[in-house]
Design an enzyme around this catalytic site. Structure first.
Site, PDB file in Angstrom:
ATOM      1  N   LYS A   1      15.202  -6.206  -2.985  1.00  0.00           N
ATOM      2  CA  LYS A   1      14.045  -7.009  -3.202  1.00  0.00           C
ATOM      3  C   LYS A   1      12.865  -5.809  -3.488  1.00  0.00           C
ATOM      4  CE  LYS A   1      11.244  -8.308   0.313  1.00  0.00           C
ATOM      5  NZ  LYS A   1       9.797  -8.201   0.369  1.00  0.00           N
ATOM      6  N   ASN A   2      12.754  -5.004  -2.470  1.00  0.00           N
ATOM      7  CA  ASN A   2      11.339  -4.062  -2.632  1.00  0.00           C
ATOM      8  C   ASN A   2      11.648  -3.270  -3.858  1.00  0.00           C
ATOM      9  OD1 ASN A   2      10.083  -5.567  -0.798  1.00  0.00           O
ATOM     10  ND2 ASN A   2      10.834  -4.160   0.830  1.00  0.00           N
TER      11      ASN A   2
ATOM     12  N   ARG B   1       2.901 -10.213  -1.758  1.00  0.00           N
ATOM     13  CA  ARG B   1       2.191  -8.719  -1.750  1.00  0.00           C
ATOM     14  C   ARG B   1       2.320  -8.001  -2.941  1.00  0.00           C
ATOM     15  NH1 ARG B   1      -1.179  -7.293   1.711  1.00  0.00           N
ATOM     16  NH2 ARG B   1      -1.468  -5.056   1.776  1.00  0.00           N
TER      17      ARG B   1
ATOM     18  N   CYS C   1       3.753 -11.157   4.037  1.00  0.00           N
ATOM     19  CA  CYS C   1       4.004 -11.473   5.440  1.00  0.00           C
ATOM     20  C   CYS C   1       2.737 -11.106   6.262  1.00  0.00           C
ATOM     21  CB  CYS C   1       5.222 -10.848   5.829  1.00  0.00           C
ATOM     22  SG  CYS C   1       6.878 -11.493   5.054  1.00  0.00           S
TER      23      CYS C   1
ATOM     24  N   ARG D   1      -3.356  -5.447   6.627  1.00  0.00           N
ATOM     25  CA  ARG D   1      -2.563  -4.714   5.631  1.00  0.00           C
ATOM     26  C   ARG D   1      -3.182  -3.920   4.631  1.00  0.00           C
ATOM     27  NH1 ARG D   1       3.023  -7.871   4.154  1.00  0.00           N
ATOM     28  NH2 ARG D   1       3.670  -5.996   3.249  1.00  0.00           N
ATOM     29  N   PRO D   2      -4.181  -2.928   5.016  1.00  0.00           N
ATOM     30  CA  PRO D   2      -5.237  -2.494   4.277  1.00  0.00           C
ATOM     31  C   PRO D   2      -4.572  -1.730   2.972  1.00  0.00           C
ATOM     32  CG  PRO D   2      -4.636  -0.997   5.894  1.00  0.00           C
ATOM     33  CD  PRO D   2      -4.072  -2.024   6.312  1.00  0.00           C
ATOM     34  N   ILE D   3      -5.302  -1.777   1.759  1.00  0.00           N
ATOM     35  CA  ILE D   3      -4.778  -1.183   0.634  1.00  0.00           C
ATOM     36  C   ILE D   3      -5.656  -0.103   0.012  1.00  0.00           C
ATOM     37  CG2 ILE D   3      -3.717  -3.254  -0.487  1.00  0.00           C
ATOM     38  CD1 ILE D   3      -6.126  -3.416  -2.404  1.00  0.00           C
ATOM     39  N   ASP D   4      -6.333   0.811   1.034  1.00  0.00           N
ATOM     40  CA  ASP D   4      -7.382   1.627   0.997  1.00  0.00           C
ATOM     41  C   ASP D   4      -6.686   3.083   0.097  1.00  0.00           C
ATOM     42  OD1 ASP D   4      -6.111   1.875   3.519  1.00  0.00           O
ATOM     43  OD2 ASP D   4      -7.038   3.735   3.664  1.00  0.00           O
ATOM     44  N   GLN D   5      -5.512   3.243   0.400  1.00  0.00           N
ATOM     45  CA  GLN D   5      -4.680   4.359  -0.105  1.00  0.00           C
ATOM     46  C   GLN D   5      -4.540   4.179  -1.473  1.00  0.00           C
ATOM     47  OE1 GLN D   5      -4.444   7.178   1.633  1.00  0.00           O
ATOM     48  NE2 GLN D   5      -5.735   6.227   3.011  1.00  0.00           N
TER      49      GLN D   5
ATOM     50  N   ASP E   1      11.722  -3.097   8.584  1.00  0.00           N
ATOM     51  CA  ASP E   1      12.073  -4.539   8.151  1.00  0.00           C
ATOM     52  C   ASP E   1      13.606  -4.662   8.849  1.00  0.00           C
ATOM     53  OD1 ASP E   1       9.838  -4.345   6.659  1.00  0.00           O
ATOM     54  OD2 ASP E   1      10.838  -3.862   4.515  1.00  0.00           O
TER      55      ASP E   1
ATOM     56  N   ARG F   1      12.463 -15.802   0.214  1.00  0.00           N
ATOM     57  CA  ARG F   1      11.602 -14.927  -0.332  1.00  0.00           C
ATOM     58  C   ARG F   1      12.755 -13.558  -0.510  1.00  0.00           C
ATOM     59  NH1 ARG F   1       5.724 -13.712   2.035  1.00  0.00           N
ATOM     60  NH2 ARG F   1       6.112 -12.426   0.649  1.00  0.00           N
TER      61      ARG F   1
HETATM   62  N1  EPU Z   1      -1.402   1.241   5.079  1.00  0.00           N
HETATM   63  C1  EPU Z   1      -2.693   1.747   5.057  1.00  0.00           C
HETATM   64  N2  EPU Z   1      -3.525   1.937   3.862  1.00  0.00           N
HETATM   65  C2  EPU Z   1      -2.874   1.499   2.689  1.00  0.00           C
HETATM   66  C3  EPU Z   1      -1.432   1.081   2.612  1.00  0.00           C
HETATM   67  C4  EPU Z   1      -1.014   0.994   3.982  1.00  0.00           C
HETATM   68  O1  EPU Z   1      -3.442   2.053   6.152  1.00  0.00           O
HETATM   69  O2  EPU Z   1      -3.541   1.512   1.620  1.00  0.00           O
HETATM   70  C5  EPU Z   1      -0.646   1.111   6.300  1.00  0.00           C
HETATM   71  C6  EPU Z   1      -0.260  -0.256   6.789  1.00  0.00           C
HETATM   72  O3  EPU Z   1      -1.317  -0.807   7.051  1.00  0.00           O
HETATM   73  C7  EPU Z   1       0.951   0.145   7.497  1.00  0.00           C
HETATM   74  C8  EPU Z   1       1.318   1.427   6.862  1.00  0.00           C
HETATM   75  O4  EPU Z   1       0.588   2.076   6.220  1.00  0.00           O
HETATM   76  O5  EPU Z   1       0.605   0.368   8.879  1.00  0.00           O
HETATM   77  C9  EPU Z   1       2.505   1.233   6.027  1.00  0.00           C
HETATM   78  O6  EPU Z   1       2.410   0.232   5.031  1.00  0.00           O
HETATM   79  P1  EPU Z   1       3.061   0.355   3.582  1.00  0.00           P
HETATM   80  O7  EPU Z   1       2.177   0.480   2.445  1.00  0.00           O
HETATM   81  O8  EPU Z   1       4.378   1.381   3.661  1.00  0.00           O
HETATM   82  O9  EPU Z   1       3.808  -1.161   3.336  1.00  0.00           O
HETATM   83  P2  EPU Z   1       3.735  -2.135   2.113  1.00  0.00           P
HETATM   84  O10 EPU Z   1       4.135  -1.306   0.892  1.00  0.00           O
HETATM   85  O11 EPU Z   1       2.860  -2.784   2.209  1.00  0.00           O
HETATM   86  C10 EPU Z   1       6.557  -2.180   2.019  1.00  0.00           C
HETATM   87  C11 EPU Z   1       7.438  -3.394   2.172  1.00  0.00           C
HETATM   88  C12 EPU Z   1       7.402  -3.974   3.491  1.00  0.00           C
HETATM   89  C13 EPU Z   1       7.845  -2.863   4.401  1.00  0.00           C
HETATM   90  C14 EPU Z   1       6.689  -1.780   4.515  1.00  0.00           C
HETATM   91  C15 EPU Z   1       7.269  -0.478   5.361  1.00  0.00           C
HETATM   92  C16 EPU Z   1       7.371  -4.225  -0.182  1.00  0.00           C
HETATM   93  C17 EPU Z   1       6.929  -5.299  -1.027  1.00  0.00           C
HETATM   94  N3  EPU Z   1       6.903  -4.315   1.099  1.00  0.00           N
HETATM   95  O12 EPU Z   1       5.095  -3.065   2.242  1.00  0.00           O
HETATM   96  O13 EPU Z   1       8.480  -4.807   3.560  1.00  0.00           O
HETATM   97  O14 EPU Z   1       7.646  -3.397   5.668  1.00  0.00           O
HETATM   98  O15 EPU Z   1       6.775  -1.183   2.855  1.00  0.00           O
HETATM   99  O16 EPU Z   1       8.409  -0.149   4.802  1.00  0.00           O
HETATM  100  O17 EPU Z   1       7.606  -3.102  -0.649  1.00  0.00           O
HETATM  101  C18 EPU Z   1       9.704  -6.904   4.092  1.00  0.00           C
HETATM  102  O18 EPU Z   1      10.473  -6.616   2.922  1.00  0.00           O
HETATM  103  O19 EPU Z   1       9.920  -7.726   4.900  1.00  0.00           O
HETATM  104  C19 EPU Z   1       8.324  -6.106   3.938  1.00  0.00           C
HETATM  105  C20 EPU Z   1       7.334  -6.578   4.663  1.00  0.00           C
END
Ligand code: EPU
Length: 426
Positions: free
Chosen positions: A22-23, A93, A117, A122-126, A305, A397
């Site tokens: 999926k991811n 997402r 989820c 779930r910030p996206i600042d990075q 996960d 999903r």
């Molecule tokens: N984070 C920040 N700033 C950012 C981005 C992330 O502080 O700009 C923090 C998050 O708050 C979190 C950590 O960094 O504490 C890791 O977040 P990450 O960005 O790695 O997660 P994501 O990309 O939103 C993906 C998967 C998730 C999985 C995580 C961690 C997808 C679509 N989603 O999420 O998958 O839990 O990586 O491996 O790829 C799932 O499949 O059930 C699922 C939730």
């Protein structure tokens, strides 16, 4: 709305084939927008997140052709807009990967704040920091994120947190930027490597994916490709845990065993036998389940996960297990549902103390989110009596044909369609 009804207590026995990841799929499909020609993508999982992703591209004008159940062809050339339709984007997402993809293709993109989820903030600042460092301007207004750049220029970007999403989004945007982009402290998940391989098969120049430094030398054009997505690490892990939890014997086919090492190691510690083959793992358990200490971490650590699923297994292990969540702030909500089935779990912030009980008892429960739903399936399979799981749209999903796959392993699981409220009233 459908629900699952499971009569638990039967060991899972047999073989199961794992679907595409999926991811990886939800990153690769948006990345296809960068292509100057048709991209054929194979081993696509049939799950609602992927359907949504494809529908978004179709609504934006792309030609999306279904070749067979697991193969699609995307021709992004007819896309004329840089604005992602709000109603669909907010459902998932991964719609935010279109920020990187449309920025790379048109030099501008507008996407609504992403859904997904509820695992805490779930910030996206990075992601945004990465786009800015590539030379983009950013505007946030009325729930929309817009990014613009006359020309993206490579840069050195250090991620303050290891983020899968930011690594992917920056990699997509930088694939066609001018010059060299270096992502430091990058995420190393298997789907990051898969995306890099997909982009490279289109003519991108990306090195180091799978390590914490990724170097992307931008190219002018990306051509069409034919690419097959890797197997889903988490779907495989879910069936492995289910096999061990039920005291079963399951051959999990179509996997990359290397991606499953952290899961296999914990299952062995918990008392299961795990045998690796080239493209399969066999999980079998005869003796009792042992307590474990689990801490989730970015890859190659134990995946967050898989945390709800392994905690469910540990809820019936001998002794006290400790599970610490190292990625998300709020990923223990499902333990309230497990408590309804008799589990004894104390949660304190990001740590769960699990006092193993002899057995779980069937009860009506809800899937709070995708992996919480997977945990409820496992709980239902090991519990005595009948478990009814509501809100299974979350499970759909990310798991293809899940009830059929469990049924073929001997589970007593059925799907029941509930009449909608409108139908009841009308
Ligand atoms: N984070 C920040 N700033 C950012 C981005 C992330 O502080 O700009 C923090 C998050 O708050 C979190 C950590 O960094 O504490 C890791 O977040 P990450 O960005 O790695 O997660 P994501 O990309 O939103 C993906 C998967 C998730 C999985 C995580 C961690 C997808 C679509 N989603 O999420 O998958 O839990 O990586 O491996 O790829 C799932 O499949 O059930 C699922 C939730």
């Amino acid at each position: 709305m459908d629900k699952f009804i499971i009569n638990g207590g039967r060991p899972l026995v047999g073989e199961v084939a794992i679907s595409g990841a999926k991811n990886a799929a939800v990153a690769i499909i948006p990345a296809a927008v960068l292509s100057d020609d048709v991209c054929r993508i194979e081993n696509i999982p049939q799950i609602s997140d992927v359907t949504n992703c494809l529908r978004i591209l179709y609504e934006m004008g792309a030609s999306v052709k279904t070749v067979n159940a697991h193969t699609i062809e995307i021709d992004p050339r007819p896309i004329r807009t840089h604005i992602v339709p709000h109603e669909m984007a907010k459902k998932m997402r991964a719609s935010y990967y279109l920020l990187g993809a449309l920025l790379g293709r048109f030099g501008k993109a507008s996407v609504s704040m992403p859904g997904g989820c509820d695992l805490g903030p779930r910030p996206i600042d990075q992601h945004l920091k990465g786009f800015e460092m590539l030379g983009a301007d950013i505007a946030l207004q009325d729930g929309m994120i817009s990014v613009f750049a006359d020309r993206l220029v490579g840069n050195s970007i250090y991620l303050d947190v290891v983020s899968v999403g930011a690594t992917i989004n920056i990699m997509i945007a930088a694939a066609k930027a001018r010059g060299l982009t270096v992502i430091e402290n990058a995420a190393k998940e298997p789907h990051i490597v898969d995306l890099a391989n997909f982009l490279n098969s289109m003519g991108a120049d990306i090195r180091g994916a799978g390590t914490d430094v990724i170097k992307i030398r931008g190219v002018e054009h990306l051509k069409g490709t034919a690419y097959s997505i890797i197997p889903d690490q988490i779907e495989a892990g879910t069936f492995m845990v289910a096999a061990a939890a039920t005291g079963g014997d399951v051959l999990v086919n179509n996997v990359i065993p290397k991606h499953l090492e952290s899961i296999s190691t914990k299952l062995i510690e918990a008392g299961a036998e795990v045998i690796e083959y080239d493209e399969a793992v066999r999980v079998r358990r005869v003796g009792p389940l042992n307590k474990c200490v689990v801490k989730t971490m970015p890859h190659p650590g134990f995946p967050t996960d898989m945390q709800p699923q392994i905690s469910t297994l540990l809820s019936v292990a001998d002794g006290t297990s400790i599970v610490s969540e190292g990625v998300w702030d709020n990923r223990f909500r499902y333990t309230e549902q497990l408590a309804r089935m008799g589990a004894n779990i104390q949660v304190n912030g990001k740590v769960a103390v699990i006092q193993g009980v002899e057995k779980l008892k069937g009860a009506p429960v809800k899937a709070n989110d995708l992996r919480a739903g997977a945990a409820m399936l496992i709980a239902g399979l090991i519990a005595e009596g009948t478990t009814e799981i509501e809100d299974i749209q979350y499970i759909e999903r990310g798991y293809e044909n899940v009830e059929e796959k469990f049924r073929r392993l001997g589970a007593d699981i059925k799907r029941v369609t509930l009449p909608s409220t409108a139908a009841k009233v009308g």
